[in-house]
Design a protein around this motif. Structure first.
Motif, mmCIF file in Angstrom:
data_model
loop_
_atom_site.group_PDB
_atom_site.id
_atom_site.type_symbol
_atom_site.label_atom_id
_atom_site.label_comp_id
_atom_site.label_asym_id
_atom_site.label_seq_id
_atom_site.Cartn_x
_atom_site.Cartn_y
_atom_site.Cartn_z
ATOM 1 N N GLU A 117 1.139 4.289 -3.332
ATOM 2 C CA GLU A 117 0.567 5.379 -2.889
ATOM 3 C C GLU A 117 1.583 6.250 -2.934
ATOM 4 O O GLU A 117 1.936 7.723 -3.948
ATOM 5 C CB GLU A 117 0.398 5.567 -0.999
ATOM 6 C CG GLU A 117 0.499 6.771 -0.751
ATOM 7 C CD GLU A 117 0.165 7.223 1.057
ATOM 8 O OE1 GLU A 117 -0.768 7.718 1.617
ATOM 9 O OE2 GLU A 117 0.832 6.437 1.478
ATOM 10 N N VAL A 171 -8.622 2.075 -0.114
ATOM 11 C CA VAL A 171 -7.902 0.940 -0.008
ATOM 12 C C VAL A 171 -9.820 0.165 0.130
ATOM 13 O O VAL A 171 -10.427 0.588 1.362
ATOM 14 C CB VAL A 171 -6.902 0.672 1.461
ATOM 15 C CG1 VAL A 171 -7.395 -1.164 1.334
ATOM 16 C CG2 VAL A 171 -6.198 1.627 0.848
ATOM 17 N N TYR A 176 1.499 -1.155 -0.013
ATOM 18 C CA TYR A 176 0.221 -0.058 -0.509
ATOM 19 C C TYR A 176 1.050 1.132 0.276
ATOM 20 O O TYR A 176 0.678 2.177 -0.668
ATOM 21 C CB TYR A 176 -1.433 0.161 1.194
ATOM 22 C CG TYR A 176 -1.621 1.307 1.752
ATOM 23 C CD1 TYR A 176 -2.218 1.440 0.622
ATOM 24 C CD2 TYR A 176 -0.855 2.122 2.482
ATOM 25 C CE1 TYR A 176 -2.879 3.087 1.049
ATOM 26 C CE2 TYR A 176 -1.511 3.453 2.795
ATOM 27 C CZ TYR A 176 -2.565 3.954 2.123
ATOM 28 O OH TYR A 176 -3.129 5.466 2.637
#
Length: 377
Positions: free
Chosen positions: A42, A77, A38
């Protein structure tokens, strides 16, 4: 009186523009990797409207719980927790169909795929230069930091086999790292198999050359945490998928695996029949019944381990499933013994009679097994 909310600049609840890219991440026991992935997404997609959909097969390590914690902090998410079904291909299909962006990427959670290539892949699709962009291991510029020689050799062999048998044009149809236009995937989705691990091969083979594909090199990294999900059963999944595509999807991958197990069961059946007739000198009808029961038992065990491993029965459910398997196949068993005995009475060739009886109940057993033994909950 309530009024409908209409879009407009003065509407405080007006929906914002949706994501341009959806990243689909199938997971199983990857709790130590999902947060790292993640953070990487990002960073690399800072200038892109994106979302990430983690599709977790009810991981025992609680991967889904980690993803939900991330979702509480970032609305980009999302988590799909699947219970009662397993498999990378099915997870990818569900994730893509649940996403909302016009472009969708599939990437593994093990951190071995190169997420820095995502902006380049997106640019190729958004500029209408391609319908599909594949991270390829077989073009100049590819580097590997985590692919051992044994696995690389097996993958190369399977790739060449798939390309020749299915006549696919891309160099790496076995890749697990790719991006595709959502509208093109939607057209193909109804014909894709939810079983197995090779979703890209299925997509390309189903498209029959109808996708404009571009392949780009990337760096295959070393796994940071956890263990690979690939096992020896993947080879049979792959073979079953190839056979299904060669039949133009007339028969499903699951049915082909069921038939493969049935072939093994036939050998078990004939062996038991031979032992009963030659060693124990029992009458043919009793030997045929014993062969059928032993074959049914071996078929149940193998189907539970292979064909229906995404719905694998365990514990007490395993015993209950075996009993149900016996019951639903009882009609096939009666037909089996009856046909075999009739053939043997006309022409006393034990193996011919045994084979005729064993083949009688294949379709019945498959249909009833899906309905009553390995039924989806």
């Amino acid at each position: 009186m309530n009024e409908a909310i209409r879009p407009g600049s003065d509407n405080p609840l007006q929906a914002q523009a949706g994501p341009e890219l959806s990243v689909i991440v199938p997971t199983f026991n990857e709790r130590d990797n999902v947060t790292v992935l993640y953070r990487r997404l990002e960073a690399v997609l800072a200038n892109v409207a994106w979302e990430v959909v983690f599709v977790d097969d009810n991981s025992p390590d609680g991967t889904w719980d980690v993803v939900r914690a991330l979702a509480q902090q970032d609305s980009r998410v999302r988590c799909i927790r699947r219970i009662g079904r397993r498999g990378l291909s099915g997870a990818c299909i569900e994730g893509i169909l649940a996403s909302s962006a016009p472009f969708v990427a599939v990437i593994d959670a093990d951190l071995q795929h190169d997420e820095t290539q995502l902006p380049k892949m997106l640019l190729l699709l958004a500029s209408d230069e391609a319908d599909l962009v594949v991270g390829s291991r077989y073009i100049e510029g590819y580097k590997s930091e985590g692919f051992n020689k044994q696995r690389a050799g097996a993958s190369a062999l399977a790739t060449e086999f798939a390309r020749k048998m299915l006549r696919v044009e891309i160099a790496d149809p076995m890749s697990g790292f790719f991006m595709i236009r959502r509208d093109r995937f939607e057209q193909l989705a109804p014909k894709l198999s939810v079983h197995g691990f090779k979703i890209l091969l299925d997509v390309v083979a189903t498209a029959h050359g109808g996708l404009r594909a571009v392949e780009i090199p990337y760096t295959f990294g070393a796994r940071q945490h956890g263990e690979s999900k690939l096992d020896s059963m993947v080879a049979l999944d792959f073979l079953g998928l190839v056979l299904a595509k060669l039949s133009n999807d007339i028969v499903s991958l699951r049915f082909i695996l069921f038939a493969m197990v049935g072939g093994i069961g036939l050998v078990v059946h004939l062996t038991t029949l031979f032992i009963g007739l030659q060693l124990f000198k029992v009458p043919f009808a009793e030997a045929q019944a014993a062969g059928a029961i032993v074959a049914m038992t071996s078929n149940f065990i193998l189907n539970n381990f292979l064909t229906y491993r995404d719905q694998r029965l365990k514990g007490f459910a395993l015993l209950r499933g075996l009993i149900a398997f016996y019951i639903v196949c009882s009609v096939g068993l009666l037909a089996n013994v009856g046909v075999a005995f009739s053939v043997y009475d006309q022409e006393p060739i034990w193996w011919l009679a045994g084979m005729a009886g064993a083949l009688m109940g294949v379709v019945w057993n498959y249909a009833m097994s899906g309905l009553f033994v390995w039924r989806k909950k």
